[in-house]
Design an enzyme around this catalytic site. Structure first.
Site, PDB file in Angstrom:
ATOM      1  N   HIS A 189       0.801  -1.236   0.000  1.00 10.93           N
ATOM      2  CA  HIS A 189       0.000   0.000   0.000  1.00 10.93           C
ATOM      3  C   HIS A 189       0.819   1.264   0.000  1.00 10.93           C
ATOM      4  O   HIS A 189       0.605   2.173  -0.793  1.00 10.93           O
ATOM      5  CB  HIS A 189      -0.819   0.072   1.300  1.00 10.93           C
ATOM      6  CG  HIS A 189      -2.021  -0.763   1.257  1.00 10.93           C
ATOM      7  ND1 HIS A 189      -2.591  -1.279   2.363  1.00 10.93           N
ATOM      8  CD2 HIS A 189      -2.762  -1.159   0.222  1.00 10.93           C
ATOM      9  CE1 HIS A 189      -3.638  -1.977   2.037  1.00 10.93           C
ATOM     10  NE2 HIS A 189      -3.747  -1.926   0.738  1.00 10.93           N
ATOM     11  N   GLU A 435      -3.490 -12.437 -13.206  1.00  9.90           N
ATOM     12  CA  GLU A 435      -2.621 -12.326 -12.031  1.00  9.90           C
ATOM     13  C   GLU A 435      -2.212 -13.693 -11.497  1.00  9.90           C
ATOM     14  O   GLU A 435      -1.372 -13.791 -10.616  1.00  9.90           O
ATOM     15  CB  GLU A 435      -3.356 -11.593 -10.902  1.00  9.90           C
ATOM     16  CG  GLU A 435      -3.936 -10.269 -11.339  1.00  9.90           C
ATOM     17  CD  GLU A 435      -4.534  -9.478 -10.194  1.00  9.90           C
ATOM     18  OE1 GLU A 435      -3.815  -8.657  -9.646  1.00  9.90           O
ATOM     19  OE2 GLU A 435      -5.711  -9.683  -9.866  1.00  9.90           O
ATOM     20  N   CYS A 506      -0.944  -3.467 -16.002  1.00  5.41           N
ATOM     21  CA  CYS A 506      -1.222  -2.416 -15.016  1.00  5.41           C
ATOM     22  C   CYS A 506      -0.495  -2.643 -13.693  1.00  5.41           C
ATOM     23  O   CYS A 506      -0.799  -2.003 -12.703  1.00  5.41           O
ATOM     24  CB  CYS A 506      -2.722  -2.292 -14.773  1.00  5.41           C
ATOM     25  SG  CYS A 506      -3.449  -3.769 -14.057  1.00  5.41           S
TER      26      CYS A 506
HETATM   27  C1  PEP Z   1      -1.412  -6.237  -9.760  1.00  9.09           C
HETATM   28  O1  PEP Z   1      -1.555  -7.228  -9.051  1.00  9.09           O
HETATM   29  O2  PEP Z   1      -0.484  -6.093 -10.579  1.00  9.09           O
HETATM   30  C2  PEP Z   1      -2.340  -5.099  -9.652  1.00  9.09           C
HETATM   31  C3  PEP Z   1      -2.255  -4.084 -10.478  1.00  9.09           C
HETATM   32  O3  PEP Z   1      -3.260  -5.129  -8.662  1.00  9.09           O
HETATM   33  P1  PEP Z   1      -2.939  -4.800  -7.127  1.00  9.09           P
HETATM   34  O4  PEP Z   1      -1.575  -4.176  -7.062  1.00  9.09           O
HETATM   35  O5  PEP Z   1      -3.999  -3.865  -6.674  1.00  9.09           O
HETATM   36  O6  PEP Z   1      -3.011  -6.127  -6.494  1.00  9.09           O
HETATM   37 MG    MG Z   2      -3.376  -7.565  -7.977  1.00 11.09          MG
END
Ligand code: PEP
Ligand code: MG
Length: 586
Positions: A189, A435, A506
Site C-alpha cells: 500500500h 494475475e 497495469c
Molecule cells: C497487480 O496485481 O499487478 C495489480 C495491479 O493489482 P494490485 O496491485 O492492486 O493487487
Molecule cells: Mg493484484
C-alpha cells in the site's frame, strides 16, 4: 544509515513524523495528580464516541451486507464495554497516572501477550478484535496529526510500520515529502500510495521507528533504498543537491504532458494511469495520461466510515470518471483479502491469506454485495457514455474459465435487473486481470470469454515466484525482471496480440524504465502506471524505437539470471535515456 527497498524514486530531505499504531508520547510522561480525573473523563468520552461508531457500523452493515457479517461489530462493542478492560484503563489512568493513549498501548500489549500464548484458536484470533477496538478508541483520543503538527507548515516525511489507507485519509491535504515504512515491498500500500503522489519512498526498513523521533532530519533516497537519520552537515547538503535535481527533472518532464506518447519510430503507445481515488484521477489528467487503466475500488470501501451503498458508489464512480482523462476508466471490482481487509466481510485468520479467500473468491461469497457494485459500475458507465466517456469493468484474480463465465453471467443479470427497473444501462466491455499463473497458462481458452486483458504483474510475479510481494525477506525473488516472469509475459502478450484482444499491463513494472523497454519489445502497446511515472515513461518512449526494443528483448530473453537482466537493462536505459538516471529504479 538504514537500508530498505527503494519503492518510489527520488530524494527527499525533511522533518520526520512518526506514525505509531497508537501514539505513545516518547517521554511517556506521567499525569499530574490533579489531571487524572479529567483524563479519565476524556477516555470515557472517547469510549462513548467509539460505541456510537460501532453501533452505526453494525446497523449499516447489517442492512446492506447482512446481520451475520455485521455481528463482528457487536463483538467489538462487547470488548469496548468489557468491565475488566474498563477497570484496567481506570487503574492505569487514575492510580498509575498514565495518559489515556499510553494506557491503551500498555493494555493492548498485555492482552496481546496473554491471548497469543493461549492454545485456543478462537481466543488467539480475538487479538485482532481487541486491537481494532483499541485503535478505534485511540483515534478519538489523539488524531494522527497533533494540533501542533497541523498548524506548523512544511512537508513531512512519514515514518510508519505500514501506511494504512485510513491514516492517509487522516493526513488530509498535509504535504508529505516522502514515506518510510518498516514493512512492505515494491507493491505494498505505502509504495503504491507514495508513487501515486510522486514522492520518494523506502519500504522494509526494519526497526526504523526505534531510531527516529518527530522533528529529526531525515534523508530518504527512494531509488537506492537508503534512509539517513540526522546526517552530518556535509551529507545533508549533498542529498539536498540531489533533491533539487530530482525536482528539476520532474519539472522538465512535466512539460511533455500535452505531447502524444510515441516511440522514436512514431508508434503510438497508450499511457494510462492507475488510480485509487479522485485526487489520483486529477493527477492522471495533470500528468497527461490518456485514460485510467486501473481504478482500485477497494480504497472507496477501505476509507469509508461504513459501507458505501449503490447510490454512493454510483456517485463516487461518476465523480472519478468525470475527473479522469478523456473520461476513460477501467474499473476493477473489489480486490480485498490478502493484506487489505474490511471487518464486515469476515477476517478469520488464514494460514496463507494470499493463497486463500481473497479478491474475486471473496466477492463470489457475497453475491448481493458484489451485484450492488456491478450495478453501480454499469450505471456509471451508462451515464458516462452519454457524455462521450468510455468505461470498462474488470475482475481481479481470475483463476479459471468457470470463474470468468460466472462473472459474465453476473454482469448480464445485473443489466437485465436494471433494465427491468427502468434504469439506464450499457454494454460494458468485460475484462480479466491476469494475475494467477494458471490463467496465464490457459490464456488461449480464457480469451474466448473476455473483451480485454489487463496483466496484474504485481500479483502475477508473486505467484509465479512463490514469493510474497510484501515480505522484504523474499524481495530478491519477487522480481519482475526474472527470466521466468519475462517468458510468461512474452507468451501472454504474443497470444493476446495474435487473437486481437486488447492487452494492457497495469502492475507497477509498467512504470519502471527497464521493464517498460522490455514490454514494448514484446509487443505491448498499452501501459497503466502510477501517474507520477507517466512523464518519465513518455520521455523514455520517445528515445526508443520498436525495432531496438525488440532486439533488446531477444537478448534479454536469453539471459539466465535476474541480476543479468537487471544489469543489462540498466545499461540499455542508461544508453537510451541518460537524462532519466535519478528516476530509474533497479
Ligand atoms: C497487480 O496485481 O499487478 C495489480 C495491479 O493489482 P494490485 O496491485 O492492486 O493487487
Ligand atoms: Mg493484484
Amino acid at each position: 544509515m538504514h537500508k530498505g527497498i527503494g519503492v518510489s524514486p527520488g530524494v527527499s530531505v525533511g522533518k520526520a513524523y512518526c506514525i505509531h499504531e497508537i501514539f505513545v508520547h516518547p517521554a511517556t510522561r506521567r499525569l499530574a495528580q490533579q489531571d487524572a480525573l479529567a483524563e479519565l473523563g476524556r477516555f470515557e468520552q472517547a469510549r462513548e464516541k467509539t460505541g456510537a461508531d460501532l453501533h452505526a457500523l453494525y446497523q449499516k452493515v447489517a442492512s446492506q451486507v447482512g446481520p451475520e457479517q455485521a455481528a463482528i461489530f457487536l463483538t467489538h462493542e462487547t470488548i469496548l464495554r468489557d468491565p475488566a478492560f474498563t477497570a484496567k484503563m481506570r487503574a492505569r489512568i487514575v492510580e498509575h497516572l498514565e495518559p489515556a493513549t499510553n494506557a491503551l498501548h500498555f493494555v493492548l500489549e498485555e492482552y496481546s501477550a496473554l491471548l497469543t500464548q493461549t492454545q485456543d484458536d478462537y481466543l488467539r484470533e480475538r487479538v485482532t478484535d481487541v486491537r481494532d477496538v483499541i485503535i478505534r478508541l485511540s483515534g478519538h483520543l489523539s488524531p494522527i496529526l497533533s494540533q501542533q503538527e497541523q498548524e506548523t507548515s512544511g512537508p513531512l516525511i512519514l515514518v510508519a510500520q505500514e501506511l494504512l489507507p485510513s491514516q492517509v485519509v487522516a493526513l488530509g491535504k498535509r504535504e508529505v515529502a516522502a514515506v518510510v515504512t518498516q514493512t512492505g515491498g515494491q507493491t505494498s500500500h505505502a509504495a503504491i500510495l507514495a508513487r501515486s503522489r510522486g514522492i520518494p519512498a523506502v519500504s522494509g526498513v526494519a526497526g526504523i521507528l526505534r531510531h527516529v523521533k518527530n522533528g529529526d532530519v531525515i534523508v530518504v533516497d527512494g531509488s537506492s533504498g537508503h534512509v539517513l537519520v540526522n546526517p552530518d552537515a556535509e551529507t545533508e547538503s549533498a542529498y539536498r543537491k540531489l533533491q533539487r535535481e530530482f525536482f528539476q527533472l520532474k519539472d522538465v518532464l512535466a512539460e511533455n504532458r500535452d505531447r502524444p506518447a510515441v516511440t522514436g519510430d512514431g508508434v503510438y503507445v497508450d499511457l494510462l494511469a492507475n488510480i485509487n481515488n479522485v485526487d489520483d484521477a486529477r493527477a492522471a489528467t495533470l500528468t497527461g495520461a490518456s485514460g485510467v487503466g486501473l481504478f482500485r475500488t477497494e480504497y472507496l470501501f477501505l476509507t469509508h466510515p461504513d459501507v458505501p451503498d449503490e447510490e454512493e458508489q454510483l456517485a463516487a464512480y461518476c465523480e472519478i470518471i468525470e475527473a479522469s482523462p478523456n473520461h476513460r476508466v477501467t474499473i476493477r471490482t473489489l480486490d480485498l483479502g490478502g493484506d487489505k481487509t474490511i471487518p464486515y466481510l469476515g477476517h478469520d485468520r488464514e494460514a496463507n491469506p494470499f493463497l486463500g479467500w481473497r479478491s474475486i473468491r471473496l466477492s463470489f461469497e457475497h453475491p448481493e454485495f458484489f451485484l450492488t457494485q456491478i450495478r453501480a459500475i454499469i450505471r456509471a458507465a451508462a451515464a458516462a457514455q452519454q457524455r462521450g466517456g468510455d468505461v470498462r469493468i474488470m475482475f481481479p484474480m481470475i483463476t479459471t474459465l468457470e470463474e470468468m463465465r460466472r462473472v459474465r453471467a453476473m454482469v448480464y443479470r445485473a443489466c437485465r435487473r436494471l433494465q427491468a427497473e427502468g434504469k439506464e444501462t450499457t454494454q460494458v466491455p468485460i475484462g480479466l486481470m491476469l494475475e494467477v499463473p494458471a490463467a496465464a497458462v490457459s490464456i488461449d481458452a480464457l480469451l474466448d470469454v473476455v473483451d480485454f486483458v489487463s496483466i496484474g504483474s504485481n500479483d502475477l510475479v508473486q505467484y509465479l515466484m512463490a514469493a510474497d510481494r510484501d515480505n522484504p525477506k523474499v524481495s530478491h525473488l519477487c522480481q519482475p525482471l526474472s527470466p521466468a516472469v519475462l517468458k510468461v509475459l512474452a507468451t501472454v502478450i504474443e497470444t493476446c496480440n495474435r487473437r486481437n484482444k486488447p492487452v494492457t499491463l497495469c502492475g507497477e513494472m509498467a512504470g519502471r524504465p527497464r521493464a517498460f523497454v522490455l514490454l514494448l519489445g514484446m509487443g505491448l502497446r498499452s501501459f497503466s502506471m502510477s501517474p507520477a511515472f507517466l512523464p518519465t515513461i513518455k520521455d523514455l518512449a520517445s528515445h526508443v524505437t520498436t525495432d531496438a526494443a525488440r532486439e533488446i528483448v531477444q537478448h534479454a530473453l536469453r539471459l539466465k539470471t535476474t541480476n543479468q537482466v537487471i544489469r543489462y537493462m540498466g545499461q540499455q536505459v542508461e544508453r537510451l535515456a541518460p537524462n532519466l538516471r535519478v528516476l530509474d529504479l533497479a
